[in-house]
Design an enzyme around this catalytic site. Structure first.
Site, PDB file in Angstrom:
ATOM      1  N   TYR A  41      -2.030   0.037  10.113  1.00  0.00           N
ATOM      2  CA  TYR A  41      -2.244  -0.631   8.825  1.00  0.00           C
ATOM      3  C   TYR A  41      -1.001  -0.493   7.952  1.00  0.00           C
ATOM      4  CZ  TYR A  41      -3.828  -1.239   4.009  1.00  0.00           C
ATOM      5  OH  TYR A  41      -3.935  -1.633   2.700  1.00  0.00           O
TER       6      TYR A  41
ATOM      7  N   SER B  79       0.825  -1.203   0.000  1.00  0.00           N
ATOM      8  CA  SER B  79       0.000   0.000   0.000  1.00  0.00           C
ATOM      9  C   SER B  79       0.863   1.258   0.000  1.00  0.00           C
ATOM     10  CB  SER B  79      -0.895   0.007   1.252  1.00  0.00           C
ATOM     11  OG  SER B  79      -1.520   1.251   1.446  1.00  0.00           O
TER      12      SER B  79
END
Length: 332
Positions: A151, A126
């Site tokens: 995350y 990501s």
């Protein structure tokens, strides 16, 4: 190729399954139908996008035994690992799921891939790994990676796992750093989804901050096509290869522009509720495409204006529109 895909009921995963099957590959889709957002929505997505929805196996990647059974029976040549707890905003008390799904789950899939002789392992990373400490454009060679969320930390951990394992493995590894993927059948926790829903009168939209944060919006079809081309390239690499590739349009645009664009395309005024800025949000994301271009050549990414038009057209369908509010409200 025989390809096992985790997270196959997810946004990217469902589109990926369809594209790979249409290209003649044998695909085993896995998903656990986690309830972070509507399970009914995920099932509808699978029904609409998978060529054969009955092929999907319900497997939680935290369940090593179930994973091993899937690997043993299917014997994949390649793995596309997309399963993860998504989103950056879960509270500290909820953050254990990032550990169990994104780190322990990644480890389980990786171990199974090694144990069953998989040739190549592609996994979702990501743009969240960059944080705000890296100058834009974000380059894969940057050493100043300071994620702002747990995350992001979990995704960076995946990259480090893969790099270390590659040194003693016959597998080939490739991490894909996705930049704000959007489009039809997207995630209801994402801003673009909620903006479109608000424009169609199905809800209001909560805007964190002044709307000036910028995102490198990347249309789902571009993500899938690019990922598959990167998979094809990975098959040509030597054993023990590992790299990271940005997948983003390299055209950051702010949230205010996205709101204006959706209002223009829907001919409506969005009810915006202004909230305090979220400290977990980066100010800007922007992919450096240099390495991607060196691998697969120049890639034309869908302009946000065209992508949003297709997203709005999908959301206007009466079978979709009537559920938008429920799908958003059922997101944790």
């Amino acid at each position: 190729m025989k390809i096992l895909i985790t997270g196959a009921a997810g946004f990217i995963g469902s589109h990926m399954v369809r594209a790979l099957v249409n290209r003649g590959n044998s695909v085993l889709p896995l998903d656990n139908f986690a309830d972070y957002y509507s399970v009914d929505y995920k099932r509808l997505r699978v029904t609409e996008l998978h060529e054969d929805p009955n092929q999907l196996q319900i497997v939680d990647i935290s369940d090593r035994v179930a994973l091993e059974q899937a690997f043993s029976s299917f014997k994949p040549e390649y793995v596309i690992h997309l399963a993860a707890q998504a989103g950056v905003r879960l509270s500290l008390n909820q953050s254990q799921i990032y550990i169990s799904s994104n780190i322990e789950g990644f480890y389980n899939v990786l171990c199974c891939a090694e144990d069953y002789g998989v040739k190549g392992f592609i996994y979702a990373s990501s743009s969240s790994v960059y944080g705000d400490s890296t100058p834009t454009r974000y380059s894969e060679t940057s050493l100043t990676l300071r994620p702002k969320s747990i995350y992001g930390v979990s995704k960076l951990t995946n990259e480090m796992f893969a790099e270390i394992q590659a040194r003693k493995s016959k597998m080939r590894f490739r991490g894909l750093r996705f930049f704000t993927v959007y489009g039809p059948w997207g995630r209801p926790d994402m801003a673009y989804f909620r903006i479109v829903s608000a424009a169609l009168g199905e809800s209001s939209f909560s805007l964190f901050g002044d709307g000036k944060i910028k995102r490198d919006f990347t249309f789902i079809d571009d993500v899938v096509d690019t990922s598959i081309r990167l998979l094809d390239d990975l098959t040509t690499r030597g054993k023990g290869f590992a790299d990271i590739v940005n997948i983003g349009g390299s055209r950051p645009l702010d949230m205010n522009y996205l709101i204006e664009l959706v209002q223009k395309q829907t001919k409506s005024i969005i009810a915006v509720n202004k909230e305090n800025p979220n400290p977990l949000d980066s100010e800007i994301t922007m992919a450096d495409q240099s390495y991607l271009t060196s691998i697969i050549g120049e890639q034309k990414f869908t302009p946000l204006e065209d992508g949003v038009e297709r997203l709005v057209s999908w959301a206007k369908d009466k079978e979709i529109k009537q559920h938008l509010r429920v799908w958003i409200e059922n997101t944790k």
